[in-house]
Design an enzyme around this catalytic site. Structure first.
Site, PDB file in Angstrom:
ATOM      1  N   PRO A 130       0.799  -1.234   0.000  1.00  0.00           N
ATOM      2  CG  PRO A 130      -0.787  -1.536   1.673  1.00  0.00           C
ATOM      3  CD  PRO A 130       0.466  -2.122   1.109  1.00  0.00           C
ATOM      4  CE  LYS A 131       6.265   5.170   2.757  1.00  0.00           C
ATOM      5  NZ  LYS A 131       7.662   5.201   2.453  1.00  0.00           N
ATOM      6  CB  ALA A 132       5.567   0.565  -2.423  1.00  0.00           C
ATOM      7  CG  ASP A 184      -1.083   5.261  -1.301  1.00  0.00           C
ATOM      8  OD1 ASP A 184      -1.852   5.272  -2.289  1.00  0.00           O
ATOM      9  OD2 ASP A 184      -1.465   4.926  -0.162  1.00  0.00           O
ATOM     10  CB  CYS A 185       5.682   6.181  -2.509  1.00  0.00           C
ATOM     11  SG  CYS A 185       5.773   6.504  -0.745  1.00  0.00           S
TER      12      CYS A 185
END
Length: 168
Positions: free
Chosen positions: A99-101, A103-104
């Site tokens: 999820p974080k990757a 979004d980045c």
């Protein structure tokens, strides 16, 4: 993929090694630089060579992603044209993209400013300064924080996330 669970110095090292090994040599004002390699330049790289670039367990993900993208002409344009949530879902189909990757990638590479990447630092900031996030139903804490950030910070939560991170 270079950045997951890593410090900035390690990420820089990986990017430098990948660029020197697989990128194009370029000169600017008498100084040599290397471009970051394209999927086409990386698709035939073996995992051992990628591991030499300090990718560790990420090497097979890198190799698989490079092959997949090299075989999908127009992948960048397709991601650009997708609405944020659909683009996020698509990126999450790649091994190693959480999820974080996702979004980045959407925020920094595709200017999808509605993305609100959540890592341990953002989680701590939100938990400390915005306890109202906890009222968001369902999902794990990072997902609740992501949705809170997207709602609370208006049209450009990605900018807000960067300011929060830098101000910490």
């Amino acid at each position: 993929l270079c950045a997951t669970y890593s410090s900035i110095p390690i990420i820089r090292k990986r990017i430098d090694l990948l660029s020197r090994k697989f990128g194009r040599e370029m000169w600017f004002e008498g100084e040599r630089f290397y471009s970051f390699p394209s999927p086409e330049q990386l698709k035939d790289a073996c995992c051992d060579t990628l591991t030499e670039c300090k990718l560790g367990y990420r090497a097979p993900y890198f190799q698989e992603t490079s092959c997949r993208l090299a075989s999908e002409p127009g992948w960048k344009e397709r991601i650009e044209s997708l609405p944020y949530e659909e683009a996020r879902k698509y990126l999450r189909t790649f091994k190693g993209i959480g999820p974080k990757a996702a979004d980045c990638i959407l925020l920094f590479a595709f200017q999808k400013y509605e993305a609100f990447p959540v890592d341990v630092w953002i989680r701590r900031i939100i938990e400390r300064h915005y306890p109202q996030y906890a009222k968001y139903p369902g999902g794990d804490v990072n997902e609740r924080i992501r949705r809170f950030g997207m709602d609370y910070f208006g049209q450009y939560p990605g900018y807000a996330q960067e300011y929060l991170f830098c101000a910490r």
